[in-house]
Design a protein around this motif. Structure first.
Motif, PDB file in Angstrom:
ATOM      1  N   HIS A 163       0.847  -1.199   0.000  1.00 40.96           N
ATOM      2  CA  HIS A 163       0.000   0.000   0.000  1.00 40.96           C
ATOM      3  C   HIS A 163       0.881   1.248   0.000  1.00 40.96           C
ATOM      4  N   SER A 164       0.510   2.206  -0.812  1.00 38.40           N
ATOM      5  CA  SER A 164       1.222   3.485  -0.852  1.00 38.40           C
ATOM      6  C   SER A 164       0.856   4.295   0.384  1.00 38.40           C
ATOM      7  N   LYS A 165       1.500   5.445   0.535  1.00 40.21           N
ATOM      8  CA  LYS A 165       1.234   6.297   1.704  1.00 40.21           C
ATOM      9  C   LYS A 165      -0.218   6.772   1.760  1.00 40.21           C
ATOM     10  N   ASP A 166      -0.838   6.901   0.592  1.00 41.55           N
ATOM     11  CA  ASP A 166      -2.245   7.338   0.589  1.00 41.55           C
ATOM     12  C   ASP A 166      -3.229   6.163   0.619  1.00 41.55           C
ATOM     13  N   GLY A 167      -2.711   4.955   0.834  1.00 45.27           N
ATOM     14  CA  GLY A 167      -3.569   3.784   1.028  1.00 45.27           C
ATOM     15  C   GLY A 167      -3.929   2.999  -0.217  1.00 45.27           C
ATOM     16  N   LYS A 168      -3.443   3.414  -1.382  1.00 50.21           N
ATOM     17  CA  LYS A 168      -3.752   2.688  -2.618  1.00 50.21           C
ATOM     18  C   LYS A 168      -2.842   1.472  -2.742  1.00 50.21           C
TER      19      LYS A 168
END
Length: 97
Positions: free
Chosen positions: A49-54
């Motif tokens: 997961h990326s920092k923005d949750g994707k």
């Protein structure tokens, strides 16, 4: 009972491809001839997961033939077979005919 390993996060389970040491006619091949560090992808994790949750999925798929770094990976033995676990970003590329 056969075990199945499902990698976590961005990990990839690879079975290294060992080039033949002799031809069908029985001619011994030099050890360094066409020594390409490659393997077949056996299983892949879901991604990270990326920092923005994707979710960022793994770039390779089961069954792909991949080019591997000379060093690295974690050796894993399952049912007397040897595999290696790599991070998705450690794999150098995919090989196609």
């Amino acid at each position: 009972m056969a075990k199945r390993l499902i990698p976590l996060f961005n990990r990839v389970l690879v079975e290294k491809i060992v080039p033949p040491s002799k031809t069908n006619a029985g001619i011994l091949l030099p050890e360094k001839s066409s020594k390409l560090n490659s393997g077949k992808v056996i299983a892949v994790g879901p991604g990270i997961h990326s920092k923005d949750g994707k979710l960022i999925p793994v770039a390779v798929n089961e069954g792909d033939t991949v080019l591997l770094p000379e060093y690295g990976g974690t050796e894993v033995k399952l049912d007397n077979k040897e595999y290696h676990l790599y991070r998705d970003d450690d794999i150098l590329g995919t090989l196609h005919d």
